[in-house]
Every structure is written in structure tokens, then in C-alpha cells.
Scaffold this active site. Structure first.
Site, mmCIF file in Angstrom:
data_model
loop_
_atom_site.group_PDB
_atom_site.id
_atom_site.type_symbol
_atom_site.label_atom_id
_atom_site.label_comp_id
_atom_site.label_asym_id
_atom_site.label_seq_id
_atom_site.Cartn_x
_atom_site.Cartn_y
_atom_site.Cartn_z
ATOM 1 N N HIS A 195 0.838 -1.204 0.000
ATOM 2 C CA HIS A 195 0.000 0.000 0.000
ATOM 3 C C HIS A 195 0.873 1.255 0.000
ATOM 4 C CE1 HIS A 195 -3.563 2.442 1.322
ATOM 5 N NE2 HIS A 195 -2.595 3.189 1.852
ATOM 6 N N GLU A 196 1.847 1.305 0.898
ATOM 7 C CA GLU A 196 2.714 2.485 0.993
ATOM 8 C C GLU A 196 3.656 2.587 -0.202
ATOM 9 O OE1 GLU A 196 2.229 4.807 3.111
ATOM 10 O OE2 GLU A 196 0.668 3.685 4.162
ATOM 11 N N HIS A 208 1.894 4.573 -2.804
ATOM 12 C CA HIS A 208 1.999 6.014 -2.583
ATOM 13 C C HIS A 208 3.375 6.541 -3.005
ATOM 14 C CE1 HIS A 208 -1.841 6.420 -0.667
ATOM 15 N NE2 HIS A 208 -1.531 5.666 0.384
#
Length: 488
Positions: A141-142, A145
Site C-alpha cells: 500500500h505504501e 503512494h
């Protein structure tokens, strides 16, 4: 009692970690050395939290963000579409759940959000899968980003991992000033990248589950039996003469088992039907009978072995001369080795008088024979669900003894956790709520879609605040309902 011990252990461990950290930071002999170590490693300790921060992945993020810029733009544009659609769907689902709860005056059993707590509603044996899945989902997920930020010329300061209370996670540190000056659509690509990657994880895990039977076909066979991958310690089927890991189960009594669906169907059938009888010559019944005194138990069945031996069991039968039900204490193993029957007529033999001897048991206790490939059948006496819950099984039977029986189960279980948790994280993160990705997705979307239509920035700010408050209250209400359902 178990929960109290777990809570005490939790607070004890974290209190010890925090006090040790405080001692090392304040003691004159260790303070400088310990602080230098923390600065070099990027580690830090706070209340119920351990964190690690590093810049060693910045070069990797830079390379990923500069790889095929056109493809990445399309990729993260898809993420924006998914993020916005998912936000609408998540708000609709959570609103519907609150409405149904208020309408029924009690929580809906099938919750969209269910808090998962090891030792409470998650078996401790599954904790490793759960924590590892959370960590993998958080890291990917990170990473979404970070790669999107590089693609949109926003500097990545660093990346970190943390362990908060009992939950692991990850975070990425972006340069705020760069993030605030880029256009709203570029912000959306960055904010939606995380939940977009969570959705991709779900799709990939589903694909793995679909192709897994073909991938494992070389080393494993299916459709002939099921294999035992774990046996609960101190259960009714454990021990030297019990079932062991690697046993291939082919039948439960006369019910054929070729898959996990068959196994469940056979266990369910045994719950409804009485135990099978076995054809036995009447003369042999009388010669092997060691019964002494018959008595009726509190459960309604007749006991004739008086618990004098572990190898014998009380059986009931009829004879030609009398319609009265008789009872004999017979050796269980040799008796159940004989041909099965359900009625006295199933044992007809013109030359010898035969009887269908049936175990004398109460309504919940069953005598089952668990047939294993290349091994003696196991005699199970008890409730069928005890047998079911004492074992973990798999459809994938190793072709060679050196091949792990647990590998398919591990892969399947991990994929199922990825689907469940990554999907839940995607739904949770896009809700327009304070401190979640949905907060920033909402802000960027309002600026992107309403800047030309609603020129007053204060009006746009008011719209943003009202939607954000609604989303926060909605998520808080659902979490309250979920906790109420869990602990009521």
C-alpha cells in the site's frame, strides 16, 4: 481466564519495553551509546509502539517511479477511478449497514467491518498468517503512494515500518510542500495509489487460488482422497494409535471421501444417521460376548460392557427366535471389520444364522471407521464434530513422501487472508474520514471537480468539512456496532 492472561501479558510486555527504553535513554552509562544506536538504525520506541525509519529505499522508489512514465500514468489513473468508485461504494455499504441495524434494533450478523483480535475472534494458530498479511498489505500500500509520488515529482523523504500494540504496519514520508503545490489530479494519483494496490493484491490472490490446482499438479494429486495436515494435540484422534499428519483419508465408514467437500458431507451425514451395524454369525456373537450386567444410562442407551475394557463395545441385535432386542459386549475392532449392514435382512445367509449387530450408543455419539490409505482404519467413538474440528485437511495429496503436506494449505490460507484483509483495508481507507486516505482523496477530488463551479474556497471548504464529518461519524458508528456485536 485466557483473555485476562492475554491482556495482562500484553500490558506487561509493552510496559517492560517502554521502561527499558526510558532506562537506557536516561542512565549515564548507556544514554549516549543507546541514542547513537537509535539514530543510526532509525528505530524509536514510544507507548505501545516500535518504529523503524530509513532512507535506504529512496533510490528504489526513484527507479520505480521513473520506469515507463506513460504506463505508470495510465496505471495510476486507473487507481483514481477505482478510488473514487470505491469511496462511493464503501459509504453506501456502511450507511446501509447502519440503517439495517437501526431498523432491526440489533446488529446485523454479517458485518462489513469486523475487528480482528488474536485470541478473541482469531485462533492463535492463525496469528502468523494474520500479522504477515497485514505487513505485506501495508508495505505494498505504501509502496503505491511512494512510486506515484515519484511519478508526480514529489520527493520521498523515507519509508518506515511500525508495530503498534499488536498490529504491524508501514508508512511513507512525503515532502509536504511538493505535495501541496501540484494539481489536484496529480494529488489524486498519489492518494489513490495505496487502495489501488490493495485492490490489485486481491485480484492477484484470487488468480493464484484459481491456477493453484494446475500449478501443484506436478507434485500433488487430487480427487482420490484428502490428506491430514494437522492434528489437534490431546484430541480424541491424537496419540500413537491415532491419526497423524500425512495420513490419506479415503472413507468415513461407508462414505467415500475424495475432497474436502466430501469430508464435510460425510461428517454431516454421520450426524443424521445412526452408526452402521455389522453382520456377524449369531454363534460367534454368543461366544465372544463378555457382558455381565445390562443397565440403561442417563442418555437412554443400554450399556453392557460396564466400562471394564477399552477394546470392547456394547452392541444390540435381534435373533430369529426372539423379537426382543438383545445386547452383547463384543470386541470393537474385529466386529467392525465385518460387512456393514443397516437392517437385519442385509445379513441374510441361508446356511448360517446371522445378526446385524449395531453399537448401543446415545443419539449424539457415533462409532465411525476412518479409513486411511496403507494403514489400519481408525475407530472413532464420539461426536462427529469432535472428529471434524480435531483435524486440518487438504485436497492436495503429495505424490512423494518428501513433499510437504502443508505447502498447499499455507498458500491457500495466505491467499485467503490477502483477499480478506487487503479488500477490507481498501474499503476502510477510502472512507472520507479523518486520518485515512479518504480524507485526502475527498479534498483533492473537491478541488478538482468544484474549483471552476464553486469559486469560493470557503464554500468548497464547508462542503469538504460536512462530507468528512459525515464519513467520520459513519465509520465510527460501524466500528461501534462491530465491537458491540463482538463482545455482547
Amino acid at each position: 481466564m485466557v483473555h485476562s492472561v492475554g491482556i495482562g501479558l500484553f500490558f506487561g510486555v509493552w510496559a517492560s519495553v517502554y521502561l527499558l527504553d526510558a532506562f537506557l535513554k536516561t542512565h549515564e552509562w548507556t544514554a549516549r551509546l543507546y541514542q547513537t544506536l537509535l539514530n543510526r538504525t532509525g528505530a524509536s520506541v514510544s507507548v505501545a509502539k516500535i518504529q523503524w525509519y530509513t532512507t535506504c529505499f529512496n533510490r528504489f522508489f526513484m527507479r520505480m517511479g521513473q520506469w515507463r512514465p506513460r504506463f505508470l500514468q495510465i496505471w495510476f489513473n486507473c487507481g483514481v477511478v477505482f478510488g473514487l468508485v470505491a469511496m462511493v461504494l464503501s459509504v453506501w455499504l456502511l450507511t446501509l449497514l447502519v440503517y439495517n441495524t437501526l431498523k432491526r434494533d440489533k446488529p446485523v450478523e454479517q458485518q462489513v467491518l469486523t475487528p480482528v483480535m488474536p485470541g478473541v475472534n482469531l485462533p492463535m494458530s492463525q496469528t502468523t498468517y494474520y500479522l504477515l498479511t497485514l505487513l505485506v498489505c501495508g508495505i505494498l500500500h505504501e509502496m503505491g503512494h511512494a512510486v506515484a509520488a515519484v511519478r508526480e515529482q514529489v520527493r520521498v523523504n523515507g519509508f518506515g515500518l511500525f508495530f503498534l500494540a499488536i498490529y504491524p504496519g508501514a508508512f511513507v514520508d512525503l515532502f509536504t510542500e511538493h505535495l501541496q503545490v501540484i494539481s489536484p489530479i496529480r494529488q489524486l494519483r498519489i492518494y489513490c495509489a495505496g487502495v489501488w494496490h490493495n485492490f490489485i493484491i486481491v485480484i492477484l490472490a484470487l488468480l493464484v487460488l484459481l491456477v493453484l490446482p494446475w500449478v501443484l499438479m506436478i507434485a500433488y494429486s487430487t480427487g482420490q482422497s484428502v490428506v491430514i495436515t494437522a492434528v489437534t494435540q490431546n484430541s480424541a484422534v491424537s496419540g500413537p494409535r491415532g491419526l497423524t499428519v500425512g495420513d490419506q483419508v479415503t472413507f468415513i465408514s461407508d462414505c467415500k471421501v475424495t475432497s474436502l467437500l466430501d469430508w464435510s458431507a460425510c461428517v454431516s451425514a454421520s450426524l443424521k444417521e445412526r452408526s452402521l451395524g455389522h453382520c456377524m454369525p449369531l454363534d460367534l456373537v454368543k461366544s465372544q460376548d463378555i457382558s455381565f450386567h445390562n443397565f440403561k444410562t442417563v442418555n437412554g442407551n443400554v450399556e453392557c460392557c460396564n466400562n471394564r475394557t477399552n477394546t470392547h463395545l456394547c452392541f444390540s441385535y435381534y435373533s430369529r427366535k426372539s423379537l426382543k432386542l438383545k445386547y452383547s459386549c463384543l470386541p470393537a475392532r474385529t466386529t467392525t471389520d465385518r460387512h456393514t449392514c443397516k437392517l437385519h435382512s442385509d445379513c441374510y445367509n441361508p446356511k448360517t444364522e446371522m445378526s446385524c449387530v449395531v453399537p448401543s450408543l446415545d443419539n449424539t455419539t457415533k462409532l465411525l471407521r476412518v479409513y486411511r490409505k496403507n494403514r489400519t482404519p481408525l475407530l472413532f467413538l464420539g461426536h462427529p464434530l469432535d472428529l471434524h474440528y480435531s483435524l486440518s485437511l487438504s485436497n492436495y495429496v503429495p505424490r512423494q513422501s518428501i513433499i510437504s503436506v502443508k505447502l498447499p494449505y499455507v498458500i491457500e490460507t495466505f491467499c485467503k487472508y490477502l483477499i480478506s484483509l487487503s479488500g477490507a483495508l481498501a474499503i476502510l481507507n477510502v472512507v472520507p474520514c479523518y486520518a485515512l486516505d479518504g480524507q485526502w482523496i475527498l479534498l483533492a477530488f473537491i478541488e478538482y471537480s468544484l474549483k471552476d463551479k464553486v469559486t469560493d474556497s470557503e464554500t468548497r471548504g464547508l462542503i469538504y468539512t460536512l462530507i468528512l464529518l459525515f464519513g467520520t461519524m459513519l465509520l465510527t458508528t460501524n466500528l461501534f456496532i462491530a465491537m458491540w456485536t463482538l463482545f455482547r
